[in-house]
Design an enzyme around this catalytic site. Structure first.
Site, PDB file in Angstrom:
ATOM      1  N   CYS A 111       0.822  -1.220   0.000  1.00  0.00           N
ATOM      2  CA  CYS A 111       0.000   0.000   0.000  1.00  0.00           C
ATOM      3  C   CYS A 111       0.852   1.264   0.000  1.00  0.00           C
ATOM      4  O   CYS A 111       0.370   2.318  -0.411  1.00  0.00           O
ATOM      5  CB  CYS A 111      -0.839   0.052   1.280  1.00  0.00           C
ATOM      6  SG  CYS A 111      -1.659  -1.463   1.653  1.00  0.00           S
TER       7      CYS A 111
HETATM    8  C1  LIG Z   1      -0.271  -5.184   2.285  1.00  0.00           C
HETATM    9  S1  LIG Z   1       0.863  -6.455   2.616  1.00  0.00           S
HETATM   10  C2  LIG Z   1      -0.131  -7.861   2.274  1.00  0.00           C
HETATM   11  C3  LIG Z   1      -1.071  -8.284   3.344  1.00  0.00           C
HETATM   12  C4  LIG Z   1      -1.617  -9.650   3.124  1.00  0.00           C
HETATM   13  N1  LIG Z   1      -2.257  -9.803   1.841  1.00  0.00           N
HETATM   14  C5  LIG Z   1      -2.568 -10.121   4.205  1.00  0.00           C
HETATM   15  O1  LIG Z   1      -3.678 -10.511   3.887  1.00  0.00           O
HETATM   16  O2  LIG Z   1      -2.222 -10.129   5.376  1.00  0.00           O
HETATM   17  C6  LIG Z   1       1.901  -6.450   1.170  1.00  0.00           C
HETATM   18  C7  LIG Z   1       2.881  -7.607   1.106  1.00  0.00           C
HETATM   19  O3  LIG Z   1       3.581  -7.525  -0.146  1.00  0.00           O
HETATM   20  C8  LIG Z   1       4.849  -8.119   0.051  1.00  0.00           C
HETATM   21  N2  LIG Z   1       5.729  -7.717  -1.066  1.00  0.00           N
HETATM   22  C9  LIG Z   1       6.268  -6.500  -1.282  1.00  0.00           C
HETATM   23  N3  LIG Z   1       7.007  -6.501  -2.408  1.00  0.00           N
HETATM   24  C10 LIG Z   1       6.927  -7.754  -2.937  1.00  0.00           C
HETATM   25  C11 LIG Z   1       7.480  -8.368  -4.087  1.00  0.00           C
HETATM   26  N4  LIG Z   1       8.253  -7.684  -4.941  1.00  0.00           N
HETATM   27  N5  LIG Z   1       7.183  -9.667  -4.318  1.00  0.00           N
HETATM   28  C12 LIG Z   1       6.402 -10.377  -3.456  1.00  0.00           C
HETATM   29  N6  LIG Z   1       5.841  -9.828  -2.329  1.00  0.00           N
HETATM   30  C13 LIG Z   1       6.100  -8.538  -2.070  1.00  0.00           C
HETATM   31  C14 LIG Z   1       5.275  -7.600   1.415  1.00  0.00           C
HETATM   32  O4  LIG Z   1       6.269  -8.421   1.994  1.00  0.00           O
HETATM   33  C15 LIG Z   1       3.950  -7.607   2.193  1.00  0.00           C
HETATM   34  O5  LIG Z   1       3.820  -8.788   2.958  1.00  0.00           O
END
Ligand SMILES: C[S@@+](CC[C@H](N)C(=O)[O-])C[C@H]1O[C@@H](n2cnc3c(N)ncnc32)[C@H](O)[C@@H]1O
Length: 345
Positions: A80
């Site tokens: 986000c």
């Molecule tokens: C908003 S959080 C997701 C929350 C999750 N969907 C839940 O239900 O609890 C965004 C996630 O994206 C992951 N993320 C960020 N960049 C990424 C990438 N390039 N590839 C895979 N995951 C990524 C982060 O580690 C984080 O856990």
């Protein structure tokens, strides 16, 4: 059984909600090692791919793990921060592209539905270019896509004000309409209903039964300030002059939530990664002189008490604050199923 893929799964809020609604999550992916260990320990039946969604190898691993299963839903909860009003690099943050890069999975897995969840900023004119790109790419893949709309988790059985932008892609306009028309109403929940039964703690105390019910150790001055903040929703505007924070002196309106208490009969404010820190928002307990604990934060995000969180306290608060509340996703399950019943899938 209906099957989903959970991209950017973090600690697993989306998966928890889908599973509670009777779905199976076939594959999940995230690149954060600590959130990944939390996910793995709670969702042992899901194939987990730890990697960067921008890498072809990660996408290949996801497709391989789908193993030919029909996928009804891909959930894309990209980070986000790029779309947040507090982002210093707003408009120039490469992470904006992650939501588009994730469509490489959609192109290969061909789910019936794609669901996006993000902060309200994504629905603002500032990010219309990203939404337009998502629409165009999905259209090429044969999907119809709704406009982004903003919904509040508090309307879906979550004791927290958490406004979020959601968007759905489906293979027919009728499926989009069925999703929009489905009854997803839930009974409202309050801070009281979520945390009032938990044992009382003083600053620095830890519950013997529950290591997540651990109160931060505050400095004596912080406890003194809290003593002056009225129970049940009070704010730092009640502090006597000698206890005002020097950076706030004469600025009653800026950061007005800092040191504020939650109110029993209302919903909590939006939990963030700093949700157990008094200086990061309205995160003080309604009547005890301390910030909320990780357990209270997890409850306000609707994680069941049996859910395990891996890592150090700061990493756990971060995972909880980043999560999608499971109850919100569970509330959407009838709407996903209504869209699938119209088809095509
Ligand atoms: C908003 S959080 C997701 C929350 C999750 N969907 C839940 O239900 O609890 C965004 C996630 O994206 C992951 N993320 C960020 N960049 C990424 C990438 N390039 N590839 C895979 N995951 C990524 C982060 O580690 C984080 O856990």
């Amino acid at each position: 059984m209906l099957n989903a893929v959970d991209l950017f799964c973090g600690s697993g809020g989306v998966t928890q909600g889908l599973r509670a609604g009777g779905w199976r999550v076939v594959v999940a992916c995230d690149n954060d090692p600590v959130a990944s260990s939390t996910y793995r320990i709670n969702h042992k039946a899901t194939n987990f791919v730890e990697g960067d969604i921008q890498s072809g190898d990660t996408v290949d691993a996801i497709v391989q793990s789908v193993d030919g299963n029909k996928i009804h839903l891909v959930v894309i909860c990209a980070p986000c921060q790029p779309f947040s009003s507090q982002n210093r690099y707003r408009g120039n943050d490469k992470r904006e592209q992650l939501i588009i890069r994730a469509l490489a999975v959609v192109a290969r897995v061909k789910p019936a539905l794609v669901f996006f969840e993000n902060v309200p900023g994504l629905a603002s004119p500032a990010y219309r270019n990203i939404v337009t790109e998502v629409h165009l790419e999905l259209k090429e893949l044969g999907y119809f896509v709704s406009e982004p709309i903003v919904r509040d988790a508090a309307d879906f059985g979550v004791p927290q004000r958490r406004r979020r932008c959601i968007m759905l892609a489906a293979k027919s306009p009728a499926a989009l309409a069925a999703f929009a028309d489905a009854d997803v109403s839930c009974d409202p929940k309050t801070v009281y209903s979520a945390i009032a039964d938990l044992p009382k703690l003083q600053s620095g105390q830890v519950s013997e039964e529950d290591h997540l019910h651990r109160a931060r150790k505050h400095q004596p001055i912080a406890i003194e300030r809290l003593r002056h903040i009225p129970h049940n929703g009070g704010s730092r505007s009640s502090l006597p002059a000698h206890l005002e924070l020097s950076c706030h002196k004469g600025k009653a309106t800026s950061f007005s939530d800092v040191y504020g208490r939650m109110a029993w009969q209302r919903v909590a404010p939006t939990l963030t990664t700093g949700c157990t820190d008094l200086t990061r928002g309205r995160f003080a307990h309604p009547e005890q002189d301390r910030a909320i604990t990780m357990r209270e934060a997890a409850r306000l995000q609707t994680f069941p008490d049996r859910y395990q969180f891996m890592g150090q306290p700061g990493q756990i608060s971060r995972q909880i604050g980043n999560a999608v509340p499971p109850a919100m996703i569970q509330a959407f399950v009838p709407a996903f199923e209504a869209a699938l019943s119209v088809g095509p899938i």
